[in-house]
Design a protein around this motif. Structure first.
Motif, PDB file in Angstrom:
ATOM      1  N   VAL A  13       0.832  -1.202   0.000  1.00 47.21           N
ATOM      2  CA  VAL A  13       0.000   0.000   0.000  1.00 47.21           C
ATOM      3  C   VAL A  13       0.869   1.255   0.000  1.00 47.21           C
ATOM      4  CG1 VAL A  13      -1.731   1.314   1.293  1.00 47.21           C
ATOM      5  CG2 VAL A  13      -1.957  -1.171   1.074  1.00 47.21           C
ATOM      6  N   ALA A  14       1.915   1.273   0.812  1.00 48.24           N
ATOM      7  CA  ALA A  14       2.806   2.441   0.859  1.00 48.24           C
ATOM      8  C   ALA A  14       3.486   2.654  -0.491  1.00 48.24           C
ATOM      9  CB  ALA A  14       3.846   2.273   1.964  1.00 48.24           C
ATOM     10  N   GLU A  15       3.908   1.576  -1.144  1.00 43.96           N
ATOM     11  CA  GLU A  15       4.559   1.697  -2.453  1.00 43.96           C
ATOM     12  C   GLU A  15       3.568   2.183  -3.505  1.00 43.96           C
ATOM     13  OE1 GLU A  15       7.619   1.720  -2.851  1.00 43.96           O
ATOM     14  OE2 GLU A  15       8.499   0.452  -1.313  1.00 43.96           O
ATOM     15  N   ALA A  16       2.325   1.700  -3.447  1.00 42.77           N
ATOM     16  CA  ALA A  16       1.301   2.156  -4.398  1.00 42.77           C
ATOM     17  C   ALA A  16       1.017   3.643  -4.198  1.00 42.77           C
ATOM     18  CB  ALA A  16       0.020   1.342  -4.242  1.00 42.77           C
ATOM     19  N   GLU A  17       0.959   4.087  -2.937  1.00 46.00           N
ATOM     20  CA  GLU A  17       0.754   5.510  -2.652  1.00 46.00           C
ATOM     21  C   GLU A  17       1.944   6.332  -3.154  1.00 46.00           C
ATOM     22  OE1 GLU A  17       0.140   5.406   1.568  1.00 46.00           O
ATOM     23  OE2 GLU A  17      -2.023   5.049   1.353  1.00 46.00           O
ATOM     24  N   SER A  18       3.145   5.823  -2.928  1.00 46.80           N
ATOM     25  CA  SER A  18       4.348   6.508  -3.387  1.00 46.80           C
ATOM     26  C   SER A  18       4.348   6.652  -4.907  1.00 46.80           C
ATOM     27  CB  SER A  18       5.591   5.742  -2.930  1.00 46.80           C
ATOM     28  OG  SER A  18       6.750   6.242  -3.550  1.00 46.80           O
ATOM     29  N   LEU A  19       4.011   5.563  -5.609  1.00 46.14           N
ATOM     30  CA  LEU A  19       3.988   5.594  -7.070  1.00 46.14           C
ATOM     31  C   LEU A  19       2.911   6.564  -7.568  1.00 46.14           C
ATOM     32  CD1 LEU A  19       4.950   4.641  -9.813  1.00 46.14           C
ATOM     33  CD2 LEU A  19       3.438   2.649  -9.571  1.00 46.14           C
ATOM     34  N   THR A  20       1.758   6.557  -6.930  1.00 47.10           N
ATOM     35  CA  THR A  20       0.681   7.474  -7.321  1.00 47.10           C
ATOM     36  C   THR A  20       1.139   8.920  -7.182  1.00 47.10           C
ATOM     37  OG1 THR A  20      -1.012   5.886  -6.641  1.00 47.10           O
ATOM     38  CG2 THR A  20      -1.705   8.171  -6.873  1.00 47.10           C
ATOM     39  N   ASP A  21       1.733   9.250  -6.028  1.00 47.30           N
ATOM     40  CA  ASP A  21       2.232  10.613  -5.815  1.00 47.30           C
ATOM     41  C   ASP A  21       3.293  10.979  -6.847  1.00 47.30           C
ATOM     42  OD1 ASP A  21       0.540  10.926  -3.659  1.00 47.30           O
ATOM     43  OD2 ASP A  21       2.092  10.512  -2.156  1.00 47.30           O
ATOM     44  N   TRP A  22       4.177  10.023  -7.126  1.00 39.61           N
ATOM     45  CA  TRP A  22       5.255  10.252  -8.099  1.00 39.61           C
ATOM     46  C   TRP A  22       4.682  10.581  -9.479  1.00 39.61           C
ATOM     47  CZ3 TRP A  22      10.528  10.393  -7.623  1.00 39.61           C
ATOM     48  CH2 TRP A  22      11.272  10.315  -8.796  1.00 39.61           C
ATOM     49  N   LEU A  23       3.731   9.762  -9.930  1.00 32.54           N
ATOM     50  CA  LEU A  23       3.164   9.955 -11.262  1.00 32.54           C
ATOM     51  C   LEU A  23       2.304  11.219 -11.338  1.00 32.54           C
ATOM     52  CD1 LEU A  23       2.247   6.275 -12.214  1.00 32.54           C
ATOM     53  CD2 LEU A  23       4.231   7.623 -12.955  1.00 32.54           C
ATOM     54  N   ARG A  24       1.640  11.574 -10.248  1.00 29.18           N
ATOM     55  CA  ARG A  24       0.851  12.811 -10.237  1.00 29.18           C
ATOM     56  C   ARG A  24       1.745  14.039 -10.389  1.00 29.18           C
ATOM     57  NH1 ARG A  24      -3.323  11.188  -5.419  1.00 29.18           N
ATOM     58  NH2 ARG A  24      -4.862  10.167  -6.766  1.00 29.18           N
ATOM     59  N   GLY A  25       3.008  13.911 -10.024  1.00 26.74           N
ATOM     60  CA  GLY A  25       3.956  15.008 -10.162  1.00 26.74           C
ATOM     61  C   GLY A  25       4.488  15.181 -11.571  1.00 26.74           C
ATOM     62  N   GLU A  26       4.158  14.264 -12.462  1.00 34.25           N
ATOM     63  CA  GLU A  26       4.620  14.353 -13.857  1.00 34.25           C
ATOM     64  C   GLU A  26       3.673  15.237 -14.653  1.00 34.25           C
ATOM     65  OE1 GLU A  26       7.238  13.370 -15.442  1.00 34.25           O
ATOM     66  OE2 GLU A  26       8.140  12.154 -13.875  1.00 34.25           O
ATOM     67  N   PRO A  27       4.164  16.366 -15.176  1.00 34.96           N
ATOM     68  CA  PRO A  27       3.282  17.275 -15.913  1.00 34.96           C
ATOM     69  C   PRO A  27       2.668  16.650 -17.165  1.00 34.96           C
ATOM     70  CG  PRO A  27       5.503  18.210 -15.649  1.00 34.96           C
ATOM     71  CD  PRO A  27       5.513  16.847 -15.062  1.00 34.96           C
ATOM     72  N   GLY A  28       3.298  15.639 -17.747  1.00 35.15           N
ATOM     73  CA  GLY A  28       2.792  15.036 -18.974  1.00 35.15           C
ATOM     74  C   GLY A  28       1.756  13.942 -18.760  1.00 35.15           C
ATOM     75  N   LEU A  29       1.425  13.641 -17.496  1.00 40.55           N
ATOM     76  CA  LEU A  29       0.438  12.590 -17.217  1.00 40.55           C
ATOM     77  C   LEU A  29      -0.818  13.200 -16.617  1.00 40.55           C
ATOM     78  CD1 LEU A  29       2.686   9.795 -15.662  1.00 40.55           C
ATOM     79  CD2 LEU A  29       1.826   9.945 -18.004  1.00 40.55           C
ATOM     80  N   ARG A  30      -1.952  12.674 -17.022  1.00 40.83           N
ATOM     81  CA  ARG A  30      -3.240  13.110 -16.489  1.00 40.83           C
ATOM     82  C   ARG A  30      -4.019  11.874 -16.053  1.00 40.83           C
ATOM     83  NH1 ARG A  30      -0.905  17.157 -16.569  1.00 40.83           N
ATOM     84  NH2 ARG A  30      -1.219  18.970 -17.852  1.00 40.83           N
TER      85      ARG A  30
END
Length: 123
Positions: A13-30
């Motif tokens: 769960v912590a890794e999934a949350e980390s990955l979600t936060d990481w990807l949300r920080g990418e300007p090219g991803l929505r």
């Protein structure tokens, strides 16, 4: 195209949350969202262990592949496995212990581009 990334191993769960936060920080991803699976027999609730990413045309695939490569290479990710489910149910599994960072992006691009090509053929 929607891509679903399940995280296993380590602190799921912590890794999934980390990955979600990481990807949300990418300007090219929505459209990055943390989702879960349906509870199994005897379970009280679902587990949020899947990251959903909506990829549009115009480079989203490249951004996702590059971002996953960088996230996967971070310290303390050696026990993490990602299962990437493409449209049509095809999955690609990546294990931090077995995939070198230099290979990861090429594997992701190949798998995800195959899915994007299949979607375009169906339209």
């Amino acid at each position: 195209m929607d891509v679903h990334i399940s995280v296993t191993g380590g602190e799921t769960v912590a890794e999934a949350e980390s990955l979600t936060d990481w990807l949300r920080g990418e300007p090219g991803l929505r459209g990055v969202a943390l989702t879960g699976r349906t509870p199994g027999p005897g379970e009280m609730g679902g587990v949020l262990d899947t990251v959903s990413v909506a990829l549009g045309a115009g480079g989203g695939l490249s951004v996702l592949a590059s971002s996953l490569r960088t996230w996967f290479a971070q310290p303390r990710r050696s026990d993490v496995r990602l299962k990437i489910r493409r449209p049509g149910g095809v999955t690609v599994e990546l294990d931090a212990k077995r995939v070198r960072a230099g290979e990861l992006e090429a594997i992701l691009r190949s798998a995800l581009e195959d899915a994007a090509g299949a979607d375009a053929e169906q339209d």
